[in-house]
Scaffold this motif. Structure first.
Motif, PDB file in Angstrom:
ATOM      1  N   LYS A 106       0.735  -1.118  -0.130  1.00 31.12           N
ATOM      2  CA  LYS A 106       0.038   0.152  -0.024  1.00 31.12           C
ATOM      3  C   LYS A 106       0.608   1.179  -0.059  1.00 31.12           C
ATOM      4  N   VAL A 107       1.804   1.260   0.954  1.00 30.06           N
ATOM      5  CA  VAL A 107       2.972   2.438   0.734  1.00 30.06           C
ATOM      6  C   VAL A 107       3.442   2.658  -0.674  1.00 30.06           C
ATOM      7  N   LEU A 108       3.950   1.608  -1.226  1.00 24.22           N
ATOM      8  CA  LEU A 108       4.633   1.603  -2.311  1.00 24.22           C
ATOM      9  C   LEU A 108       3.588   1.973  -3.522  1.00 24.22           C
ATOM     10  N   GLY A 109       2.209   1.876  -3.335  1.00 23.82           N
ATOM     11  CA  GLY A 109       1.366   1.898  -4.355  1.00 23.82           C
ATOM     12  C   GLY A 109       0.668   3.202  -4.331  1.00 23.82           C
ATOM     13  N   SER A 110       0.766   3.707  -2.924  1.00 30.08           N
ATOM     14  CA  SER A 110      -0.083   5.114  -2.786  1.00 30.08           C
ATOM     15  C   SER A 110       0.757   6.305  -2.785  1.00 30.08           C
ATOM     16  N   PHE A 111       1.925   6.322  -2.048  1.00 32.92           N
ATOM     17  CA  PHE A 111       2.820   7.426  -2.250  1.00 32.92           C
ATOM     18  C   PHE A 111       3.903   7.526  -3.026  1.00 32.92           C
ATOM     19  N   GLU A 112       4.383   8.654  -3.075  1.00 30.58           N
ATOM     20  CA  GLU A 112       5.623   8.944  -3.988  1.00 30.58           C
ATOM     21  C   GLU A 112       6.633   7.855  -3.446  1.00 30.58           C
ATOM     22  N   ILE A 113       7.507   7.335  -4.353  1.00 35.08           N
ATOM     23  CA  ILE A 113       8.487   6.241  -4.296  1.00 35.08           C
ATOM     24  C   ILE A 113       9.363   6.760  -3.435  1.00 35.08           C
ATOM     25  N   ALA A 114       9.620   6.167  -2.114  1.00 38.61           N
ATOM     26  CA  ALA A 114      10.780   6.401  -1.373  1.00 38.61           C
ATOM     27  C   ALA A 114      10.827   5.347  -0.252  1.00 38.61           C
ATOM     28  N   PRO A 115      12.175   5.079   0.197  1.00 42.66           N
ATOM     29  CA  PRO A 115      12.197   3.982   1.093  1.00 42.66           C
ATOM     30  C   PRO A 115      11.448   4.123   2.183  1.00 42.66           C
ATOM     31  N   ILE A 116      11.079   3.024   2.868  1.00 40.36           N
ATOM     32  CA  ILE A 116      10.134   2.970   3.973  1.00 40.36           C
ATOM     33  C   ILE A 116      10.874   2.847   5.126  1.00 40.36           C
ATOM     34  N   LYS A 117      10.955   3.613   6.241  1.00 42.50           N
ATOM     35  CA  LYS A 117      11.601   3.492   7.514  1.00 42.50           C
ATOM     36  C   LYS A 117      10.334   3.331   8.659  1.00 42.50           C
ATOM     37  N   ILE A 118      11.077   2.430   9.534  1.00 45.38           N
ATOM     38  CA  ILE A 118      10.253   1.996  10.833  1.00 45.38           C
ATOM     39  C   ILE A 118      11.226   1.900  11.936  1.00 45.38           C
ATOM     40  N   GLY A 119      10.522   2.348  12.850  1.00 40.86           N
ATOM     41  CA  GLY A 119      10.980   2.183  14.350  1.00 40.86           C
ATOM     42  C   GLY A 119      10.631   0.730  14.912  1.00 40.86           C
ATOM     43  N   ALA A 120      11.390  -0.214  14.651  1.00 40.03           N
ATOM     44  CA  ALA A 120      10.829  -1.392  15.074  1.00 40.03           C
ATOM     45  C   ALA A 120      11.656  -1.963  16.647  1.00 40.03           C
ATOM     46  N   GLN A 121      10.500  -2.864  17.322  1.00 38.08           N
ATOM     47  CA  GLN A 121      11.108  -3.320  18.556  1.00 38.08           C
ATOM     48  C   GLN A 121      12.178  -4.341  18.228  1.00 38.08           C
ATOM     49  N   LYS A 122      13.273  -4.320  18.968  1.00 36.50           N
ATOM     50  CA  LYS A 122      14.682  -5.117  18.628  1.00 36.50           C
ATOM     51  C   LYS A 122      14.208  -6.590  18.618  1.00 36.50           C
ATOM     52  N   TYR A 123      13.343  -7.044  19.518  1.00 38.06           N
ATOM     53  CA  TYR A 123      12.806  -8.526  19.162  1.00 38.06           C
ATOM     54  C   TYR A 123      12.379  -8.860  17.911  1.00 38.06           C
ATOM     55  N   LEU A 124      11.722  -8.001  17.224  1.00 34.68           N
ATOM     56  CA  LEU A 124      11.300  -8.074  15.978  1.00 34.68           C
ATOM     57  C   LEU A 124      12.050  -8.125  14.847  1.00 34.68           C
ATOM     58  N   GLU A 125      13.336  -7.566  15.044  1.00 34.74           N
ATOM     59  CA  GLU A 125      14.044  -7.266  13.798  1.00 34.74           C
ATOM     60  C   GLU A 125      14.392  -8.485  12.567  1.00 34.74           C
ATOM     61  N   LYS A 126      14.311  -9.791  13.108  1.00 32.78           N
ATOM     62  CA  LYS A 126      14.379 -10.894  12.323  1.00 32.78           C
ATOM     63  C   LYS A 126      13.079 -10.902  11.227  1.00 32.78           C
ATOM     64  N   PHE A 127      11.980 -10.835  12.111  1.00 34.64           N
ATOM     65  CA  PHE A 127      10.712 -10.686  11.311  1.00 34.64           C
ATOM     66  C   PHE A 127      10.804  -9.602  10.341  1.00 34.64           C
ATOM     67  N   TYR A 128      11.229  -8.471  10.598  1.00 34.02           N
ATOM     68  CA  TYR A 128      11.049  -7.431   9.451  1.00 34.02           C
ATOM     69  C   TYR A 128      12.054  -7.734   8.513  1.00 34.02           C
ATOM     70  N   GLN A 129      13.267  -8.220   8.883  1.00 35.89           N
ATOM     71  CA  GLN A 129      14.356  -8.658   7.774  1.00 35.89           C
ATOM     72  C   GLN A 129      13.799  -9.667   6.969  1.00 35.89           C
ATOM     73  N   SER A 130      12.918 -10.501   7.372  1.00 28.50           N
ATOM     74  CA  SER A 130      12.385 -11.533   6.411  1.00 28.50           C
ATOM     75  C   SER A 130      11.590 -10.856   5.325  1.00 28.50           C
ATOM     76  N   LEU A 131      11.061  -9.663   5.643  1.00 33.17           N
ATOM     77  CA  LEU A 131      10.157  -9.015   4.729  1.00 33.17           C
ATOM     78  C   LEU A 131      10.936  -8.043   3.989  1.00 33.17           C
ATOM     79  N   GLY A 132      12.054  -7.787   3.890  1.00 33.70           N
ATOM     80  CA  GLY A 132      13.222  -7.170   3.176  1.00 33.70           C
ATOM     81  C   GLY A 132      13.627  -5.745   3.866  1.00 33.70           C
ATOM     82  N   PHE A 133      13.504  -5.638   5.219  1.00 34.38           N
ATOM     83  CA  PHE A 133      13.948  -4.492   5.799  1.00 34.38           C
ATOM     84  C   PHE A 133      15.162  -4.851   6.329  1.00 34.38           C
ATOM     85  N   ARG A 134      15.976  -3.881   6.099  1.00 31.33           N
ATOM     86  CA  ARG A 134      17.621  -3.868   6.747  1.00 31.33           C
ATOM     87  C   ARG A 134      17.778  -3.061   7.959  1.00 31.33           C
ATOM     88  N   LEU A 135      18.800  -3.460   8.664  1.00 29.25           N
ATOM     89  CA  LEU A 135      19.150  -2.670   9.771  1.00 29.25           C
ATOM     90  C   LEU A 135      19.872  -1.335   9.484  1.00 29.25           C
TER      91      LEU A 135
END
Length: 157
Positions: A106-135
């Motif tokens: 939805k972010v990629l389809g709705s807004f001007e193309i820009a990288p997506i930044k999140i503030g993730a709880q540390k214990y979930l970093e592997k989950f977010y990495q599995s989706l393509g997020f990088r530390l």
């Protein structure tokens, strides 16, 4: 999510029904404030600037939720996904992964193309990495909970 009939809806703040807004705020309070024992002001004035992505079950119960921001609304130079929350009753069903996949799309389809930044709880970093997020290597404490900034860039994923 075999056997689970769900609905995905994404709308701006002013198109939320009162019932939807109430259930969103109740789920955020249940998880972020009560479950995580983290008293903070959840109503931060940014809900009005976001798209609200909701996943509900066949009975209309809210299973998972995110809010989505255009470039530079939350983080300068980035789009963003925040207030990522899955209902305790829906954990382990795959709804959390679906929530993030739908939110990214939805972010990629709705807004001007820009990288997506999140503030993730540390214990979930592997989950977010599995989706393509990088530390980013930028860890921080927020309300007594360890967090880290992560970036999703479709050109690098």
């Amino acid at each position: 999510m075999p056997g689970l009939s769900i609905t995905i809806k994404c709308v701006p703040f002013y198109e939320l029904t009162l019932e939807e807004l109430y259930t969103i705020l109740a789920l955020r309070q249940e998880v972020f404030i009560v479950e995580q024992n983290c008293p903070f002001l959840d109503a931060d004035g940014k809900d009005q600037l976001a798209l609200h992505l909701m996943i509900t079950d066949e009975a209309g119960s809210l299973l998972a939720y995110t809010r989505l921001f255009e470039k530079s609304v939350y983080y300068d130079g980035y789009t963003s996904i925040g207030r990522v929350v899955t209902s305790p009753k829906a954990r382990g069903t795959g709804v959390g992964k679906l929530l993030m996949e739908e939110s990214i799309a939805k972010v990629l389809g709705s807004f001007e193309i820009a990288p997506i930044k999140i503030g993730a709880q540390k214990y979930l970093e592997k989950f977010y990495q599995s989706l393509g997020f990088r530390l980013t290597g930028n860890d921080y404490m927020e309300d007594g909970i360890p967090h880290t900034y992560m970036i999703f860039d479709k050109h690098l994923s």
